[in-house]
Design a protein around this motif. Structure first.
Motif, PDB file in Angstrom:
ATOM      1  N   GLN A 177      -0.063  -9.925   6.871  1.00 12.36           N
ATOM      2  CA  GLN A 177      -0.355 -10.845   5.768  1.00 12.36           C
ATOM      3  C   GLN A 177       0.520 -12.099   5.786  1.00 12.36           C
ATOM      4  O   GLN A 177       0.154 -13.104   5.161  1.00 12.36           O
ATOM      5  CB  GLN A 177      -0.173 -10.118   4.448  1.00 12.36           C
ATOM      6  N   GLU A 228       5.456  -1.665  -4.636  1.00 13.39           N
ATOM      7  CA  GLU A 228       4.652  -2.869  -4.901  1.00 13.39           C
ATOM      8  C   GLU A 228       4.234  -2.900  -6.362  1.00 13.39           C
ATOM      9  O   GLU A 228       3.850  -1.880  -6.917  1.00 13.39           O
ATOM     10  CB  GLU A 228       3.369  -2.914  -4.049  1.00 13.39           C
ATOM     11  N   GLU A 260      -4.599 -12.082   1.543  1.00 10.27           N
ATOM     12  CA  GLU A 260      -4.995 -10.907   0.769  1.00 10.27           C
ATOM     13  C   GLU A 260      -6.191 -10.242   1.434  1.00 10.27           C
ATOM     14  O   GLU A 260      -7.273 -10.095   0.858  1.00 10.27           O
ATOM     15  CB  GLU A 260      -5.304 -11.289  -0.680  1.00 10.27           C
TER      16      GLU A 260
HETATM   17  O1  AZF Z   1      -3.793  -6.113  -3.289  1.00 11.83           O
HETATM   18  C1  AZF Z   1      -2.442  -6.435  -3.358  1.00 11.83           C
HETATM   19  C2  AZF Z   1      -1.670  -5.578  -2.372  1.00 11.83           C
HETATM   20  N1  AZF Z   1      -1.928  -4.170  -2.622  1.00 11.83           N
HETATM   21  N2  AZF Z   1      -1.256  -3.271  -1.783  1.00 11.83           N
HETATM   22  C3  AZF Z   1      -1.340  -3.561  -0.345  1.00 11.83           C
HETATM   23  C4  AZF Z   1      -1.088  -5.031  -0.050  1.00 11.83           C
HETATM   24  O2  AZF Z   1      -1.246  -5.276   1.325  1.00 11.83           O
HETATM   25  C5  AZF Z   1      -1.986  -5.898  -0.918  1.00 11.83           C
HETATM   26  O3  AZF Z   1      -1.807  -7.267  -0.628  1.00 11.83           O
END
Ligand code: AZF
Length: 447
Positions: A21, A351, A406
């Protein structure tokens, strides 16, 4: 500042990202392609044809990004390693250039007083392994343990918190059942097989760590509490199925050595039977649970909803740009659920964050993001409430440090507490970053 929201001494405050990402430079210094390097080139699969070819250019700008973390006063940084940088074919030949990059990153973090939290797998499977069946090939448990061992030997002296997998539910649901994520399969027979092989790989990597590592290793799961839309038996049964599928499908095998009973009802003929020894491998004790929280789901029975026969019910509430209800109480409720179901394991919130529309960058050095500020404050208070109820929460990693790719939504959704101008790569802390910095610096008293 009030003492009302002071967190325990030593609470670990940080931020989180993942390799594909943010890094860019997917094939440099000997790296092999991942399934996301391929998937983003599949027409129509990613918003606007966005790719991770450049992303946040973190592979080249990591020193600046670490400096930014230090300026914000962050104590930790959760990142993932691109497997195909380390083993370009996924197994066998080790690529020194890949190890060297993560050496540089980890050493820079440590030089700046920031603890590295390393995730071995955050969805970017080496394409060469996908060619051999990927998560559908039972040999992947050995391939993953081989990769993990290469990383343990190189980094365990400097990395003290490891995670095997990030969100195995998303890997399976997105990549093998609904097809929205790499490798883009849509097959209800493949999904349970991928799940089981992910869990076996997790167990094999934990087993390898016990032989080679000296610190802590865990599993990162996304958990979404399910609330019945009514007290009807149908809706309560729908909640049980949705909760089993999303929340208990991975933690029950790891803690109890068995799948929730509801999964055979959900998958029917597509639900395999697995040998008992698999569960002995899967249930290797872990040192902590990584918990990714975003939202809840109010759930009702829906006969047409495949395969769960359960559907979400929209609420009169604030929703983020990704269509997720802002519901901080769900974070408290799920932490209490973890405490009671699994024996109060150590938990890191690995997260938590929100995507809201950000106005163009204002002059000066800050961009106002009131909705994200509100989301951050309310969710940290929700964690504090859970800690006061005896939940063993030990840290919080804000998702995300930077606006980033994303996945299939491309760059259209911004989760960062720091804005990224993807044309110029300029980083601009948002008001949420400034607030978070004060919260970190006061161990919660600024909440
Ligand atoms: O959707 C937001 C986040 N959710 N958890 C995994 C991450 O890679 C995403 O960007």
């Amino acid at each position: 500042m009030s003492q009302a929201f002071e967190f325990p001494q030593g609470f670990l405050w940080g931020s989180a990202t993942s390799a594909y990402q943010i890094e860019g430079s997917p094939l440099v210094d000997g790296a092999g392609p991942s399934i996301w390097h391929r998937f983003v080139r599949t027409p129509g699969m990613v918003h606007d044809g966005d790719t991770g070819d450049v992303a946040c250019d973190h592979y080249r700008r990591y020193k600046d990004d670490v400096r930014l973390m230090r300026e914000l006063g962050l104590k930790a940084y959760r990142f993932s390693v691109a497997w195909a940088r380390i083993l370009p074919e996924g197994k066998g030949r080790v690529n020194p250039g890949g190890l060297d990059f993560y050496d540089r990153l980890v050493d820079t973090l440590l030089e700046n007083g920031i603890e590295p939290l390393l995730t071995l797998y955050h969805w970017d499977l080496p394409a060469a392994l996908d060619d051999r069946g990927g998560w559908l090939n039972p040999d992947i448990a050995h391939w993953f343990a081989e990769y993990a061992s290469v990383m343990y030997r190189r980094f365990d002296g400097r990395v003290k918190k490891w995670a095997t997998l990030n969100e195995p539910w998303v890997v399976t649901d997105g990549g093998y059942l609904h097809g929205a994520l790499a490798p883009g399969h849509r097959n209800r027979f493949e999904a349970p097989i991928a799940t089981h092989h992910l869990l076996r790989a997790h167990g094999a990597a934990v087993q390898a760590y016990r032989a080679e590592g000296k610190h802590a290793i865990g599993l990162v799961v996304n958990l979404e509490p399910k609330y019945a839309a009514s007290d009807s038996a149908e809706d309560r049964a729908a909640v049980r199925r949705a909760d089993a599928y999303m929340n208990r499908q991975y933690l029950d095998p790891v803690f109890f050595g068995r799948y929730p009973d509801e999964l055979e009802e959900i998958f029917g003929e597509a639900w395999p039977q697995w040998p008992a020894e698999d569960f002995e491998l899967i249930r290797q004790p872990i040192d902590y649970v990584g918990f990714n929280y975003y939202t809840r789901s109010v759930t009702r029975h829906d006969e047409q909803a495949w395969p769960l026969k359960a559907a979400p019910v929209k609420q009169h509430a604030t929703y983020t740009e990704t269509g997720w209800e802002v519901f901080p109480q769900g974070l408290t409720d799920t932490l209490v659920w973890l405490r009671d179901r699994y024996g109060n394991p150590p938990v890191y919130i690995t997260e938590n964050g929100s995507a809201f529309y950000d106005p163009p960058v204002a002059d000066g050095d800050t961009l106002d993001d009131p909705l994200r500020v509100d989301y951050l404050r309310k969710h940290l208070r929700a964690i504090h409430a859970a800690i006061c109820m005896g939940c063993d929460v030990r840290g919080y990693m804000a998702w995300s440090l930077l606006d980033n790719l994303e996945w299939s939504l491309g760059f259209s959704k911004r989760f960062g507490i720091v804005h990224v101008d993807f044309q110029t790569q300029k980083r601009t802390p948002k008001r949420s970053a400034r607030l978070y910095s004060r919260i970190v610096g006061s161990n919660g008293r600024a909440l």
